[in-house]
Design an enzyme around this catalytic site. Structure first.
Site, short mmCIF file in Angstrom:
data_model
loop_
_atom_site.label_atom_id
_atom_site.label_comp_id
_atom_site.label_asym_id
_atom_site.label_seq_id
_atom_site.Cartn_x
_atom_site.Cartn_y
_atom_site.Cartn_z
N SER A 133 0.96 -1.26 -0.09
CA SER A 133 0.07 -0.02 0.10
C SER A 133 0.91 1.18 0.19
O SER A 133 0.19 2.34 -0.12
CB SER A 133 -0.95 -0.01 1.29
OG SER A 133 -0.19 0.00 2.19
N LYS B 56 1.50 4.46 6.86
CA LYS B 56 0.61 5.37 5.96
C LYS B 56 1.64 6.59 5.78
O LYS B 56 2.49 6.99 6.42
CB LYS B 56 -0.74 5.78 6.99
CG LYS B 56 -1.88 4.99 7.23
CD LYS B 56 -2.66 4.58 5.82
CE LYS B 56 -3.77 3.50 6.01
NZ LYS B 56 -3.15 2.12 6.19
#
Lengths: 143, 424
Positions: A59, A96
């Site tokens: 991701s 993230k």
């Protein structure tokens, strides 16, 4: 206690004279000998606060962190806009990207194939650490 | 005036586990002792469920499952590593640190101005929490005993915000008057009984006792406690660890041992570990005590035996120690018993370099040292126990090795057990 590969010894390479002096003629390099580059110092600034973490997933590939990489995570750093962070969102830990939009923080993926990251606005968000580097050994070390 | 601080981790083993697993936050967590014997660390949530320090695992297992308590075997590699990090942080604040135990350290704050102490303590706590994830409490006082007491008060009274300073005499008088004497460091059950018999109830009562009868009843140690409670420092900070006088490696077996070969294997393994520990401090020994015994909880025939094997001269050579220890086992072995524990003990250690050599039958120290250096280097490089004498057996095949069935990964010391964070 020996940590994994990042700190093999806490020895600091001591610069030696370029050649034994008994050879009679000193080496011109003697006055310029420098310490060899220490990988540990390159990757770790604050040892007690630094942890190695393995990445599982893709991701954040566009932030140059790939599945299987080792991320160097420093818990003493404050996240800056654009940093890659390890963050707990309602107890779920993940990587993230940390983005500042005005005074608000937005967490995002770094992979265009993923939809925008969304979370419950009331979710508890805690930063575990900031990614300060990454390691990607290609020939597997035995330990 | 001396000012000392005692910093320790809250539910330390549990807190270490919590750093690496966010799902453990705010849930009951306990950590078990060697062989998953009993609970030796509990979070406040687990304490609230009535789990007491030392509760045997077999007794609380069902209750833990029913109430969702997370249970872990001791992960000493992890806790030791976290402790090293915390102490490095203490040293960055303060030059003189005494590592008292795996989760407690004394700090010398004498050089710091009184005004700045509360801020320093808060700063230290928050830095340790931020950098390592481990919550701590800080107790401050003019003596070690008072610093330890202050630390206990900080833990017991959340309103203090994790810091308690007993430097001020009036504040000290208040707290000592309210706290029961059981909480004082160094006053164990026997002393508690003696002091209560002498009419004491609170710490203030102990502080006010005439030291002379206390010295008679509780030796100079008891007398020191009184002076320390009065603010007179009798126990200095030990920043350099004193030379070790003895060394032992003892283990309870995961499963009872009934045959000689297995017991020899266990003793050989312990003797090898003993050699490692001695070499680390350049100490040697000229004797080894070997012991093994059955468990008093078993109904099978009881036996407890020990034997001392002397060596021609002081040594820390693993092969010499293993040979001596296994010889000792064979000398006193008897079939027909189910042994539960075995170990090797040495006392009167000497610095190897300065020890007297034997006239006859001495060891070849040069050759031995070269071999031991190679052995230790391999074990440092490939992990503890990578290379052991053959008599100690192949680690995965040992039936007696300490059980750690619910141990979390060794996050900080093994590359194949690193914490994994999702990028999904």
């Amino acid at each position: 206690m020996q940590a994994i590969g990042i700190v093999v010894d806490s020895r600091h390479p001591v610069p030696l004279l370029h050649e034994p002096v008994s050879a009679g003629f000193p080496s011109p390099a003697d006055d310029f000998v420098e310490e060899e580059i220490d990988l540990t110092r390159l990757l770790i600034t604050n040892r007690p606060a630094t942890f190695l973490v393995r990445v599982a997933g893709d991701s954040v590939v566009e932030a140059q962190l790939h599945d299987g990489d080792l991320a160097v995570v420093d818990r003493s750093l404050t996240p800056r806009h654009g940093d890659l962070v390890v963050v707990d969102v309602d107890g779920e830990r993940s990587f993230k990207v940390w983005l500042l939009e005005g005074r608000r923080v937005r967490l995002a993926f770094a992979n265009r194939r993923y939809p925008a990251f969304e979370h419950d606005p009331a979710a508890v968000i805690e930063v575990w650490g900031v990614v300060s580097g990454s390691i990607n050994p290609r020939r597997r070390a035995s330990r | 005036m001396t000012t000392l601080a005692l910093v320790d981790g809250n539910a330390f083993y549990c807190s270490c586990e919590r750093v690496f697993d966010p799902r453990l936050k705010a849930v009951p967590v306990i950590v078990l002792s060697n062989n998953d014997g009993c609970a030796i660390a509990r979070t406040s949530e687990a304490k609230a469920l009535g789990i007491k320090m030392g509760d045997p695992w077999f007794k609380i297992r069902d209750r833990c499952q029913a109430q969702g308590v997370r249970v872990f075997s001791s992960n000493y590699a992890l806790y030791g590593s976290m402790s090293t990090r915390m102490n490095a942080i203490y040293r960055s604040f303060v030059p003189d640190v005494e590592i008292y135990s795996i989760d407690e350290s004394f700090l010398d704050l004498t050089g710091f101005s009184r005004r700045n102490l509360p801020e320093l303590a808060r700063d230290l706590r928050s830095t340790v929490l931020r950098w390592t994830g481990v919550p701590t409490c800080v107790g401050i006082g003019p003596t070690k005993t008072l610093a330890k007491l202050a630390n206990h008060l900080a833990k017991a009274n959340p309103a203090l915000g994790g810091v308690c300073d007993l430097s001020d005499e009036d504040e000290r008088a208040h707290w000592l008057g309210w706290t029961k004497l059981e909480e004082v460091w160094g006053i164990g059950p026997a002393s508690q009984a003696k002091l209560r018999a002498l009419g004491c109830d609170t710490v203030a009562d102990v502080r006010d006792m005439d030291p002379r009868p206390v010295r008679k009843a509780m030796t100079v140690v008891g007398e020191r406690i009184i002076y320390e409670l009065r603010g007179i420092s009798c126990i200095g900070l030990e920043t350099v660890a004193p030379t070790r006088k003895g060394c032992a490696v003892t283990r309870m077996f995961a499963a009872r041992v009934e045959d000689l070969a297995t017991l020899e294997q266990a003793i050989a393994s312990h003797a090898a570990r003993l050699g490692e520990k001695l070499r680390r401090e350049a100490l040697g020994t000229d004797h080894v005590t070997v012991f093994f015994h059955t468990s008093e909880h078993d109904r099978s025939p009881q036996r407890s035996v020990s034997t001392v094997v002397t060596l021609p001269e002081a040594t820390n050579d693993t092969l010499a120690l293993v040979k001596a220890a296994t010889w000792g086992v064979r000398r006193v072995w008897k079939d027909g018993h189910r042994y539960s524990k075995a170990g090797v003990i040495t006392v009167d250690l000497v610095p190897l370099a300065a020890s007297q050599r034997a006239l006859i039958g001495g060891f070849d120290r040069e050759r031995g040292a070269a071999l031991m250096t190679a052995l230790d280097t391999c074990n440092r490089r490939w992990g503890r126990g990578a290379v052991v004498p053959a008599t100690a057996g192949f680690a995965p095949k040992r039936t007696w090795s300490t059980k750690f069935e619910m141990r979390s990964p060794r996050y900080l010391t093994r590359v194949d057990e690193l914490p994994v964070v999702s990028a999904a």
